[in-house]
Design a protein around this motif. Structure first.
Motif, PDB file in Angstrom:
ATOM      1  N   THR A   8      13.888  -2.198  11.758  1.00  0.00           N
ATOM      2  CA  THR A   8      13.267  -2.953  10.677  1.00  0.00           C
ATOM      3  C   THR A   8      14.179  -2.951   9.452  1.00  0.00           C
ATOM      4  N   ALA A   9      13.827  -3.747   8.456  1.00  0.00           N
ATOM      5  CA  ALA A   9      14.653  -3.858   7.251  1.00  0.00           C
ATOM      6  C   ALA A   9      14.455  -2.697   6.294  1.00  0.00           C
ATOM      7  N   TYR A  10      13.383  -1.922   6.485  1.00  0.00           N
ATOM      8  CA  TYR A  10      13.052  -0.847   5.557  1.00  0.00           C
ATOM      9  C   TYR A  10      12.622   0.398   6.316  1.00  0.00           C
ATOM     10  N   VAL A  11      12.846   1.553   5.694  1.00  0.00           N
ATOM     11  CA  VAL A  11      12.390   2.835   6.235  1.00  0.00           C
ATOM     12  C   VAL A  11      11.580   3.546   5.159  1.00  0.00           C
ATOM     13  N   LEU A  12      10.424   4.054   5.554  1.00  0.00           N
ATOM     14  CA  LEU A  12       9.568   4.859   4.684  1.00  0.00           C
ATOM     15  C   LEU A  12       9.705   6.309   5.117  1.00  0.00           C
ATOM     16  N   SER A  13      10.266   7.158   4.255  1.00  0.00           N
ATOM     17  CA  SER A  13      10.479   8.554   4.626  1.00  0.00           C
ATOM     18  C   SER A  13       9.443   9.470   3.996  1.00  0.00           C
ATOM     19  N   ALA A  14       9.126  10.548   4.707  1.00  0.00           N
ATOM     20  CA  ALA A  14       8.207  11.570   4.209  1.00  0.00           C
ATOM     21  C   ALA A  14       8.518  12.872   4.930  1.00  0.00           C
ATOM     22  N   PRO A  15       8.376  14.022   4.243  1.00  0.00           N
ATOM     23  CA  PRO A  15       8.649  15.312   4.878  1.00  0.00           C
ATOM     24  C   PRO A  15       7.487  15.763   5.756  1.00  0.00           C
ATOM     25  N   CYS A  16       7.814  16.632   6.713  1.00  0.00           N
ATOM     26  CA  CYS A  16       6.803  17.066   7.687  1.00  0.00           C
ATOM     27  C   CYS A  16       5.859  18.122   7.137  1.00  0.00           C
ATOM     28  N   ASP A  17       6.110  18.601   5.910  1.00  0.00           N
ATOM     29  CA  ASP A  17       5.310  19.708   5.374  1.00  0.00           C
ATOM     30  C   ASP A  17       4.384  19.274   4.244  1.00  0.00           C
ATOM     31  N   SER A  18       4.086  17.986   4.153  1.00  0.00           N
ATOM     32  CA  SER A  18       3.196  17.463   3.106  1.00  0.00           C
ATOM     33  C   SER A  18       2.037  16.725   3.761  1.00  0.00           C
ATOM     34  N   PRO A  19       1.005  17.458   4.152  1.00  0.00           N
ATOM     35  CA  PRO A  19      -0.049  16.877   4.990  1.00  0.00           C
ATOM     36  C   PRO A  19      -0.978  15.903   4.289  1.00  0.00           C
ATOM     37  N   TRP A  20      -0.862  15.749   2.968  1.00  0.00           N
ATOM     38  CA  TRP A  20      -1.815  14.893   2.258  1.00  0.00           C
ATOM     39  C   TRP A  20      -1.138  13.712   1.565  1.00  0.00           C
ATOM     40  N   LEU A  21      -0.030  13.250   2.111  1.00  0.00           N
ATOM     41  CA  LEU A  21       0.677  12.152   1.451  1.00  0.00           C
ATOM     42  C   LEU A  21      -0.236  10.929   1.312  1.00  0.00           C
ATOM     43  N   PRO A  22      -0.020  10.120   0.281  1.00  0.00           N
ATOM     44  CA  PRO A  22      -0.953   9.027  -0.013  1.00  0.00           C
ATOM     45  C   PRO A  22      -1.045   7.987   1.098  1.00  0.00           C
ATOM     46  N   THR A  23      -2.252   7.536   1.357  1.00  0.00           N
ATOM     47  CA  THR A  23      -2.440   6.484   2.357  1.00  0.00           C
ATOM     48  C   THR A  23      -1.962   5.132   1.854  1.00  0.00           C
ATOM     49  N   GLU A  24      -1.725   5.018   0.542  1.00  0.00           N
ATOM     50  CA  GLU A  24      -1.213   3.761  -0.018  1.00  0.00           C
ATOM     51  C   GLU A  24       0.265   3.882  -0.378  1.00  0.00           C
ATOM     52  N   LEU A  25       0.950   4.890   0.169  1.00  0.00           N
ATOM     53  CA  LEU A  25       2.346   5.129  -0.192  1.00  0.00           C
ATOM     54  C   LEU A  25       3.222   3.911   0.077  1.00  0.00           C
ATOM     55  N   ALA A  26       3.146   3.356   1.276  1.00  0.00           N
ATOM     56  CA  ALA A  26       4.020   2.241   1.641  1.00  0.00           C
ATOM     57  C   ALA A  26       3.776   1.017   0.771  1.00  0.00           C
ATOM     58  N   ILE A  27       2.519   0.664   0.576  1.00  0.00           N
ATOM     59  CA  ILE A  27       2.228  -0.565  -0.162  1.00  0.00           C
ATOM     60  C   ILE A  27       2.641  -0.444  -1.626  1.00  0.00           C
ATOM     61  N   ARG A  28       2.447   0.731  -2.224  1.00  0.00           N
ATOM     62  CA  ARG A  28       2.839   0.924  -3.622  1.00  0.00           C
ATOM     63  C   ARG A  28       4.362   0.872  -3.781  1.00  0.00           C
ATOM     64  N   LEU A  29       5.066   1.574  -2.893  1.00  0.00           N
ATOM     65  CA  LEU A  29       6.520   1.581  -2.976  1.00  0.00           C
ATOM     66  C   LEU A  29       7.093   0.196  -2.687  1.00  0.00           C
ATOM     67  N   ALA A  30       6.515  -0.488  -1.707  1.00  0.00           N
ATOM     68  CA  ALA A  30       7.002  -1.825  -1.353  1.00  0.00           C
ATOM     69  C   ALA A  30       6.833  -2.805  -2.509  1.00  0.00           C
ATOM     70  N   HIS A  31       5.715  -2.707  -3.202  1.00  0.00           N
ATOM     71  CA  HIS A  31       5.466  -3.613  -4.326  1.00  0.00           C
ATOM     72  C   HIS A  31       6.520  -3.424  -5.418  1.00  0.00           C
ATOM     73  N   GLU A  32       6.808  -2.173  -5.765  1.00  0.00           N
ATOM     74  CA  GLU A  32       7.769  -1.911  -6.831  1.00  0.00           C
ATOM     75  C   GLU A  32       9.193  -2.213  -6.395  1.00  0.00           C
ATOM     76  N   LEU A  33       9.526  -1.924  -5.144  1.00  0.00           N
ATOM     77  CA  LEU A  33      10.865  -2.233  -4.656  1.00  0.00           C
ATOM     78  C   LEU A  33      11.121  -3.731  -4.738  1.00  0.00           C
ATOM     79  N   ASP A  34      10.115  -4.510  -4.354  1.00  0.00           N
ATOM     80  CA  ASP A  34      10.260  -5.965  -4.388  1.00  0.00           C
ATOM     81  C   ASP A  34      10.286  -6.498  -5.814  1.00  0.00           C
ATOM     82  N   SER A  35       9.370  -6.045  -6.650  1.00  0.00           N
ATOM     83  CA  SER A  35       9.252  -6.609  -7.992  1.00  0.00           C
ATOM     84  C   SER A  35      10.437  -6.251  -8.882  1.00  0.00           C
ATOM     85  N   THR A  36      11.125  -5.147  -8.558  1.00  0.00           N
ATOM     86  CA  THR A  36      12.288  -4.743  -9.350  1.00  0.00           C
ATOM     87  C   THR A  36      13.602  -5.040  -8.633  1.00  0.00           C
ATOM     88  N   THR A  37      13.513  -5.669  -7.455  1.00  0.00           N
ATOM     89  CA  THR A  37      14.693  -5.952  -6.604  1.00  0.00           C
ATOM     90  C   THR A  37      15.571  -4.713  -6.447  1.00  0.00           C
TER      91      THR A  37
END
Length: 208
Positions: free
Chosen positions: A97-126
């Motif tokens: 794919t064109a993008y990779v979403l990374s997260a560590p294996c020791d953070s069991p409560w990472l946000p369920t909206e992580l991808a969508i939030r990061l994707a929005h800012e990555l796109d809006s700020t190019t």
């Protein structure tokens, strides 16, 4: 165009030596009856089109844990456990794919909206990289650089950085246009560093 789920490969970083955990393989340690890796995999699975697990030990066990999520195991191409950037490089190389979403294996409560939030800012700020950060009561930002969305086209530059001896995540990010995305829940990025912390969390269900 803003990345959507099918454009993103999730990458679980589980290739470290677990030094602060006495050499234990972090992702395989049990929390509330399940390995930490499973807790983490469950979160990005609905947010991404594919999943990879970066693991340098026990690949068969990780493959079994990742099978219900369709995850594939990849290993570092560099010797000596050079750190999370090596796992990130393996993920960038393996992703279709064109993008990779990374997260560590020791953070069991990472946000369920992580991808969508990061994707929005990555796109809006190019930007090339969008990484998570949290803010304290005084407005002081705390970056969480391994929680990040990156363009896979950065793989060659990362390879050169590692071959030149670079190891620090933020030093490599500084070579590219990077945006920090502020989340309000510091607990969502909590990472478990020791067996004692793990034991303490056995008595705490976390944020759910």
């Amino acid at each position: 165009m803003k990345p959507v789920r099918e454009d993103i490969t999730g990458l679980l970083l589980a290739g470290g030596r677990g030094i602060r955990m006495g050499g234990a393989d972090k992702g395989l340690q049990i929390l509330h009856g399940e390995p930490l890796a499973v807790h983490v995999l469950r979160r990005p699975a609905p947010q991404t089109g594919a999943l990879l697990i970066s693991a340098n030990r026990h690949p068969e066990r990780y493959a079994a844990l990742g099978a219900p999520y369709g995850a594939t195991v990849v290993a570092d191409t560099l010797d000596g456990f050079p750190g999370p950037l090596a796992g990130l490089l393996a993920g960038l190389r393996a992703a279709d794919t064109a993008y990779v979403l990374s997260a560590p294996c020791d953070s069991p409560w990472l946000p369920t909206e992580l991808a969508i939030r990061l994707a929005h800012e990555l796109d809006s700020t190019t930007s090339d990289i969008a990484m998570a950060a949290t803010s304290d009561a005084h407005g002081q930002l705390s970056p969480h650089p391994v929680f990040a969305l990156l363009r896979t086209g950065l793989a060659d530059d990362l390879s050169g950085f590692l071959e030149a001896g670079g190891r620090k995540v933020r030093a490599w990010y500084a070579r590219h246009k990077t945006v920090e995305v502020v989340f309000t829940d510091e607990r969502a990025f909590y990472n478990i560093n020791s067996l004692q912390e793990l034991a303490d969390l056995e008595r705490d269900r976390g944020p759910g």
